[in-house]
Write a protein that holds these residues in place. Sequence first.
Motif, short mmCIF file in Angstrom:
data_model
loop_
_atom_site.label_atom_id
_atom_site.label_comp_id
_atom_site.label_asym_id
_atom_site.label_seq_id
_atom_site.Cartn_x
_atom_site.Cartn_y
_atom_site.Cartn_z
N ASP A 1 38.49 38.50 13.06
CA ASP A 1 37.92 39.50 12.18
C ASP A 1 37.56 40.72 13.03
N LYS B 1 36.05 32.27 22.29
CA LYS B 1 35.99 32.08 20.84
C LYS B 1 36.99 33.01 20.18
N ALA C 1 35.59 38.98 19.84
CA ALA C 1 34.90 38.70 21.10
C ALA C 1 35.31 39.74 22.14
N SER D 1 35.49 42.96 12.88
CA SER D 1 34.06 43.22 13.10
C SER D 1 33.41 42.17 13.98
N LYS D 2 34.15 41.08 14.29
CA LYS D 2 33.58 39.98 15.06
C LYS D 2 34.38 39.66 16.31
N GLU E 1 37.84 34.62 17.10
CA GLU E 1 37.50 35.11 15.77
C GLU E 1 38.20 36.46 15.62
#
Length: 282
Positions: free
Chosen positions: A182, A178, A187, A184-185, A180
């Motif tokens: 960001d 995935k 993987a 803070s996100k 992502e």
Amino acid sequence: MKLESHLLQLPQTPSATQTEKTLIPAKAAVDEPVSEAAADVIGEGDQLLITVFGQPDLTADVTIGESGVITLPLVGTVEVKGKTATEIAATFAKKLEQGQYIKNPRVSIKVIQQLSRTFSVLGEVLRPGRYPLQGQISILEALGLAGGVSQKAEKSLRILRREPGKPASELQEYASIKLELDASKLAPELAQKIQANDVLFVPQLKNFYVYGEVRRPGIYPMEEDLNVMRVLSIGGGITDRGSVRRIIIHRKTESGELREISAGITDKVMPGDVVFINERIF
């Protein structure tokens, strides 16, 4: 291209102002730990600059051929296939000393170009192409080298990898991650190291289409578990003239045939679908 320097040296505590590595006798460093970059195996197509401290006449600029053998000043041919830059430097130093050409030689190797170890980043990135794999690079760092993903990128990344013992051209999907970005996100899988000949592929973002009696018709990016109810919400809802009971999905099959499917609000919407909301029948 960034030059990677492979110097035979004793482990030392780095300082903030230190800009050079101290050369020491090659034979004394053979058993010492080496850096990750120095542990890269040299292969066909790699270009090396080999120097001997205090002996400019022994400088050699060589490119590794298919045979894996190079010719060095005074000592002649040296087998380098399957060896690291550090091991090649140690071999050259040993031959110089054994031949009594130089006492206590100090050898340095710089990898000018490394074509034998590469990886590719393809798809929806700003600078797709092949990149040299020098040292250890994470998936996230590889994406950074390729300029990051484009606005058309899907939030996923496929890793294609060659199975051991098979040709580099025979790649299979190793993992899907995935994507992502960001901070803070992120993987955790993005931190794993890539391998030589890996192909990182970022697919193009898939879309769906909604037309007819909706307030905001148009093209929208796909979402996970997308259904007709969510499509109507994204499209701003049905107009006063629209009917929730008269929804048609136009879907292209694998054979290229276009099908019309009468849909309800809980039906699943697939990438490329055209959701059309008809007028009510008065």
